[in-house]
Structures are given as structure tokens and as C-alpha cells.
Design an enzyme around this catalytic site. Structure first.
Site, PDB file in Angstrom:
ATOM      1  N   HIS A 191       0.799  -1.224   0.000  1.00  0.00           N
ATOM      2  CA  HIS A 191       0.000   0.000   0.000  1.00  0.00           C
ATOM      3  C   HIS A 191       0.831   1.273   0.000  1.00  0.00           C
ATOM      4  CE1 HIS A 191      -3.307  -2.785   0.271  1.00  0.00           C
ATOM      5  NE2 HIS A 191      -3.930  -1.831  -0.382  1.00  0.00           N
ATOM      6  N   ARG A 214     -11.065   3.157  -3.069  1.00  0.00           N
ATOM      7  CA  ARG A 214     -10.790   2.253  -1.938  1.00  0.00           C
ATOM      8  C   ARG A 214     -11.325   2.910  -0.668  1.00  0.00           C
ATOM      9  NH1 ARG A 214      -5.703   1.332  -5.020  1.00  0.00           N
ATOM     10  NH2 ARG A 214      -5.364  -0.900  -5.161  1.00  0.00           N
ATOM     11  N   ARG A 273     -15.725   0.753  -4.084  1.00  0.00           N
ATOM     12  CA  ARG A 273     -15.570  -0.587  -3.506  1.00  0.00           C
ATOM     13  C   ARG A 273     -15.982  -0.537  -2.043  1.00  0.00           C
ATOM     14  NH1 ARG A 273      -9.810  -3.323  -3.355  1.00  0.00           N
ATOM     15  NH2 ARG A 273      -9.402  -1.804  -1.723  1.00  0.00           N
ATOM     16  N   GLU A 282     -10.532 -11.121  -7.761  1.00  0.00           N
ATOM     17  CA  GLU A 282      -9.173 -11.130  -7.244  1.00  0.00           C
ATOM     18  C   GLU A 282      -8.859 -12.438  -6.531  1.00  0.00           C
ATOM     19  OE1 GLU A 282      -8.741  -7.678  -4.701  1.00  0.00           O
ATOM     20  OE2 GLU A 282     -10.688  -7.968  -3.787  1.00  0.00           O
ATOM     21  N   ASN A 326      -3.592  -7.276  -8.102  1.00  0.00           N
ATOM     22  CA  ASN A 326      -2.645  -7.357  -6.986  1.00  0.00           C
ATOM     23  C   ASN A 326      -2.933  -8.609  -6.164  1.00  0.00           C
ATOM     24  OD1 ASN A 326      -2.095  -4.771  -7.888  1.00  0.00           O
ATOM     25  ND2 ASN A 326      -3.258  -3.773  -6.281  1.00  0.00           N
ATOM     26  N   ARG A 332       1.681 -10.594  -0.797  1.00  0.00           N
ATOM     27  CA  ARG A 332       2.021  -9.343  -1.499  1.00  0.00           C
ATOM     28  C   ARG A 332       2.794  -8.376  -0.620  1.00  0.00           C
ATOM     29  NH1 ARG A 332      -3.812  -6.444  -2.404  1.00  0.00           N
ATOM     30  NH2 ARG A 332      -2.673  -4.508  -2.584  1.00  0.00           N
TER      31      ARG A 332
HETATM   32  C1  PEP Z   1      -6.170  -5.590  -6.069  1.00  0.00           C
HETATM   33  O1  PEP Z   1      -6.116  -6.495  -5.232  1.00  0.00           O
HETATM   34  O2  PEP Z   1      -5.656  -5.662  -7.199  1.00  0.00           O
HETATM   35  C2  PEP Z   1      -6.891  -4.345  -5.769  1.00  0.00           C
HETATM   36  C3  PEP Z   1      -7.119  -3.458  -6.709  1.00  0.00           C
HETATM   37  O3  PEP Z   1      -7.275  -4.126  -4.484  1.00  0.00           O
HETATM   38  P1  PEP Z   1      -6.256  -3.762  -3.281  1.00  0.00           P
HETATM   39  O4  PEP Z   1      -4.915  -3.505  -3.881  1.00  0.00           O
HETATM   40  O5  PEP Z   1      -6.800  -2.589  -2.562  1.00  0.00           O
HETATM   41  O6  PEP Z   1      -6.292  -5.010  -2.456  1.00  0.00           O
HETATM   42 MG    MG Z   2      -7.417  -6.496  -3.531  1.00  0.00          MG
END
Ligand code: PEP
Ligand code: MG
Length: 554
Positions: free
Chosen positions: A181, A283, A319, A408, A431, A442
Site C-alpha cells: 500500500h 478504496r 468498492r 481477485e 494485486n 504481497r
Molecule cells: C487488487 O487487489 O488488485 C486491488 C485493486 O485491491 P487492493 O490492492 O486494494 O487489495
Molecule cells: Mg485487492
């Protein structure tokens, strides 16, 4: 180090002196007691409080609230007296502060609720006081005197969100990854950033560096010529991109909507002025990262109104709260889990706390009516068609017309044929999709290669999701960070993706890339990427086959 390679996560060149963001320091195991411990301890806590208070005037209301609440903890007499008592019992002053901090944290945690959530702030106060005693730089971002490049082991989302954009020219972190993030926030704030730079630990306050957020490199003490050369490439790119305006489309006119990823009101204002065609991912959890209790419908509606206002008549994809794992929200905490990334996060949380979802949907609906924005609502972390149907029903019951799901989780991508039948649109979160497809956290910088969205397996899963949407005649977009990579954008367009949502700063390059290729060429590039054996081979193949003018400015 002269030139060090990390991962470029936010484009642009930054050149300036380093300011190191201090890490917490542990008191030495053999710290001896001192006669003047009481004085030292009082002085350390007072210095921490004054430092935090002196920063309040320079930040926005949310950050000011966090700073003043933390300063109050540093002025709490029972914490100071607790440390002094431990020093009198024979501890060294830093050890005494550490012991008192831990004791109070335990008490806060045992009290639960609001107090438990303040335990982290208490740790921060303790760490700062220990650093003051040991004459070590305070952990966290110091008060910035002028323009600088920040170097940190890593930055917490709340810390990144409160950075002074006018002073922070660039960001370097030792940890992190492409989709951490910190990376996402830096890109949204348009601050050039390089993460996962092993050499970051060897940089010192005042070192002059050049950060190349496109190449992912950091040059120590660069010559004037190097800075000039890099700036020249950036200028060439700027002039090419200046002519890149209008709607996103391939050379032969196939539209690919170019949308913005945003995390709050300020981002919305920046995005609205940047020529995007709407918002593809808001977000919402970023707005409430430091909220200690659930925001009311009215509070939320007010924020959403401010976010939607610049987008009257345009699409804003909201979202619903994606709390949990790397984005913990204190008020939505369901307790400790062994594997939070695989736990009750995203939509799974909404199933357990439906009142949070309903309040949010009501607020979105009010704000959409008040502003005339075309609010689309989507759920994070949907795993199957039943979850999609549950969410769609709840959204429609709240009077919101367009409902979608984030794809996702690989199961939802592989079964998109059924999932997409329940909703109006889908948006691939590449992601998390990479994280779950490759079983690679991640947040773990060392696993960056596995998390690469060019992994052919990830592209196969994307292709499956796109095919499932197209069978249902529903649009499928991408809102993960991969959408902002111009070469990947071509591949995604070739896979049938109809919208790409990214940090607004990435839009001109992606728009230019699309405009240089026909849809058939994009489809060929997608085939090259999916046929490759490794992510590196795939990217190289696409780079070699794309338009040379595009390749020359990457
Ligand atoms: C993702 O997971 O690609 C996404 C857009 O959401 P976030 O990065 O906020 O988990
Ligand atoms: Mg995500």
C-alpha cells in the site's frame, strides 16, 4: 552503491537530499541504571509530546487528530510515573520506558475496544521516548525542514497518507513490493518511489540521490550529467504524452475506458483534473484507516459527496470496505487470525457485520443522489457465484442500480461464467489475484518475482475471467496496479478488458500506448505474453514487438 536497483512503483524523477525515517530501537540488554533517570525519562516523554504537537499545525484534520491523541499519551502522568518507578527499581531509563510501555499496552489490550486500538499509538510513544533517551533518531517521519527524499524500512499506510506532498520529492523503502500500500499511495500522490531497495539501509541523512521511479533505480551522488540525461528522457516522454488526450482507445477505435484509482477526497480532486474518464476504484477503507469507531451514515455520506462531486455524470466505482489483512480497520476487527489474508476479510467481513455494509450502501446511495455521479458499487474478495448473488441483492435493495464484483480470487476468475451472471460488471484486482494465484504474500518484498503480474499463470487466470464476462455480455475491467503498466495495458486490452483503472499519473502513457496499436496487435501481444515461459520473457517479447516510439520513452 552508485546505482542501486529496486522496484519502481511511482513514476518520475526526484533529486534531493535524503531524510531517513527512523526505525524503532530496542534498549540494550545490559543498559545500566543511572542516577538521573527520573529527569531523563520526564524529559524524553515531554520532548516526544512537543515534537508531535509541533506538527499538528501543518497537517490536515485527520492527521492532526492522530497526532494530538498520540501526544496526549506521551503526557500521561501514569505512563511517565510507571517508567520512573521501574528506573527506581533498578532498570536503565530506556529499559524502564520499554517495560512501562509494554505494561500499559497489555492493560489497554485487556480493556478491549477503543483502548485496545490505542495500544499501537502507545508503542509509538514508547519507541519515540526510547529513541530520545538513547539519542537515536525518532522512529517515523520526522518534521521536514525542506524538500527531501524519504528513506524508510517501510511506511505504514497511515504514515504515507499523512506525508507532506510539498516537501517529499521521492520515497525509497527497503521493504515493500509492487502492490504494497505504500506503493499504491505513493503513485496516487504522484511522488516518485522505489521500493525493495536492499541498499536503503546504507543511505544517510543529507546524502544526495536521484530516484528514477520508472526504472526503479536510485543513483547516489549522481553527476549533473546523469540527472540531466534522465530528466531529458522524462522531458521527451512528457512532450509525447502532452499530445495524449481524450478517450482511451486503440488505433482502430476500440474503446478502453481509462479510469482513476483513488483513496479519498484529495485524490478525487486530483483525479478529476487529470483527464480521466471517471473513477474505476475508490478504496473506501483508506478513508477510515484511523477511525476508532464505525463511521455513521451521515459521516460517510458527507465524505462520499465530496468524492463524487467532481464526477457528476461520470462513473465512480466504489468498492465497499476491504478491511482485513494488509488493511486493518480497528472498528471492523474480528479478532486475531492465523492467516489474515486467507481469513474473514473483504466481503467475508460484510457477511459477519452486515450492518457495516448496509450503512455504507445507504451513504453511497445518498451521496450519489445528491451529486449526480453515476455510482457503481463493487465488493472486494468475492470467491463464488453465491457470494456475488448475496452482495448484488443487498446493493439493489439499497436502491443502487449498478453492482459488480472484484475478481481477485482465482476461484471467481475460473468460474466467471457463473459469477458474472449475477452482477453487472467485474473488475480484476490483479494485486490480490497474483498473490492468490502464486501463493505469495504481497507484503513480502522478497517474493516480488512471484507476484509479477506478467506471470503467465496470472495472465491465464485474467483471460479466464475476461472470457467468463464476455459469455455474459458484461464488461470486465482491471483496477490492480498492472493496469498502469503501458505494455501490460496492451496485453489486457488484447484479452478483451474494457476499462483500466490506475493512478492518474499513469493514464497519459497508457492512453498513448493504446493509441499506437490496433486491437488485433494488442491481441497478438497478449498471445506473446501468455505463451512465454517466464514473466521476464513475456515482458521482453511484448517490449520488442510493440511500437518503437512507445518503447523509446519507457
Ligand atoms: C487488487 O487487489 O488488485 C486491488 C485493486 O485491491 P487492493 O490492492 O486494494 O487489495
Ligand atoms: Mg485487492
Amino acid at each position: 552503491m552508485t546505482v542501486a536497483q529496486g522496484i519502481g512503483v511511482s513514476a518520475g524523477i526526484a533529486f534531493g537530499p535524503i531524510v531517513v525515517v527512523g526505525s524503532p530501537i530496542t534498549p540494550p540488554a545490559d543498559e545500566a541504571p543511572t542516577a538521573d533517570a527520573e529527569n531523563k525519562i520526564r524529559h524524553a516523554f515531554a520532548a516526544v509530546a512537543s515534537d508531535l504537537e509541533s506538527r499538528i499545525a501543518h497537517v490536515d484534520d485527520t492527521a492532526a487528530g492522530i497526532l494530538s491523541a498520540t501526544a496526549m499519551l506521551a503526557r500521561d502522568p501514569s505512563l511517565v510515573d510507571g517508567a520512573i518507578a521501574r528506573a527506581k527499581a533498578g532498570n536503565g531509563p530506556a529499559t524502564a520506558i520499554d517495560g512501562a510501555t509494554r505494561e500499559f499496552m497489555d492493560q489497554f489490550e485487556a480493556l478491549g475496544g477503543y483502548f485496545a486500538e490505542r495500544a499501537t499509538d502507545l508503542r509509538d510513544v514508547g519507541d519515540r521516548a526510547i529513541a530520545a533517551i538513547l539519542d537515536h533518531p525518532a522512529p517515523g517521519v520526522p518534521t521536514l525542514q525542506g524538500e527531501c527524499v524519504l528513506v524508510a524500512h517501510d511506511l505504514a499506510p497511515a504514515e504515507t497518507a499523512t506525508l507532506d506532498r510539498t516537501k517529499v520529492l521521492g520515497i525509497i523503502t527497503e521493504a515493500g513490493g509492487r502492490t504494497s500500500h505504500t506503493a499504491i499511495l505513493a503513485a496516487q500522490m504522484e511522488i516518485p518511489a522505489v521500493v525493495k531497495l536492499a541498499e536503503a539501509a546504507h543511505l544517510h541523512d543529507g546524502d544526495l540521490v536521484m530516484v528514477d521511479g520508472d526504472a526503479g533505480t536510485v543513483h547516489l551522488d549522481p553527476t549533473e550529467e546523469t540527472v540531466t540525461q534522465h530528466r531529458a528522457r522524462v522531458d521527451r516522454r512528457k512532450s509525447v504524452l502532452a499530445s495524449s488526450t481524450g478517450l482511451g482507445m486503440t488505433r482502430d477505435g476500440k474503446q478502453v475506458k481509462l479510469l482513476a484509482n483513488i483513496g479519498g477526497v484529495e485524490d478525487a480532486t486530483i483525479a478529476a483534473g487529470s483527464g480521466v474518464e471517471g473513477v474505476g476504484l475508490f478504496r473506501t477503507e483508506f478513508v477510515f484507516l484511523s477511525a476508532s469507531s464505525a463511521p455513521s451514515v451521515d459521516e460517510q455520506a458527507e465524505i462520499y459527496r465530496q468524492v463524487f462531486s467532481p464526477f457528476t455524470g461520470q462513473r465512480v466505482v466504489v468498492r465497499t470496505l476491504d478491511a482485513g489483512a494488509d488493511k486493518p480497520l480497528p472498528f471492523a476487527n474480528l479478532g486475531v487470525e492465523e492467516n489474515p489474508a486467507l481469513g474473514r476479510r473483504g466481503l467475508r467481513l460484510s457477511a459477519e457485520r452486515p450492518e457495516l455494509l448496509d450503512a455504507q450502501l445507504e451513504a453511497i446511495s445518498i451521496a450519489a443522489k445528491d451529486t449526480g455521479a453515476d455510482a457503481w458499487v463493487m465488493a472486494p474478495m468475492v470467491a463464488d457465484a453465491q457470494e456475488a448473488a448475496w452482495f448484488a441483492r443487498r446493493v439493489r435493495e439499497n436502491g443502487l442500480g449498478t453492482v459488480g464484483v472484484m475478481i481477485e480470487v482465482p476461484s471467481a476468475a475460473l468460474r466467471a461464467h457463473h459469477v458474472m451472471a449475477e452482477v453487472d460488471f467485474g473488475s480484476l484486482g490483479t494485486n490480490d489475484l497474483a498473490q492468490y494465484t502464486m501463493a505469495a504474500d504481497r507484503m513480502q518484498g522478497e517474493l516480488a518475482e512471484l507476484l509479477d503480474p506478467w506471470q503467465p499463470a496470472v495472465l491465464d487466470v485474467v483471460a479466464a475471467a475476461s472470457a467468463g464476462a464476455s459469455v455474459n455480455g458484461k464488461p470486465m475491467g482491471v483496477c490492480g496496479e498492472s493496469a498502469g503498466d503501458p505494455l501490460m495495458a496492451l496485453v489486457l486490452a488484447g484479452l478483451g478488458i474494457s476499462s483500466l483503472s490506475m493512478a492518474p499519473s499513469r493514464v497519459p502513457l497508457v492512453r498513448f500506448a493504446l493509441s499506437q496499436h490496433t486491437f488485433a496487435q494488442c491481441a497478438r501481444l497478449a498471445h506473446l505474453a501468455r505463451s512465454a515461459r517466464t514473466p521476464y520473457d513475456g515482458r521482453e517479447a511484448v517490449n520488442a514487438a510493440c511500437d518503437p516510439e512507445l518503447a523509446s520513452i519507457l
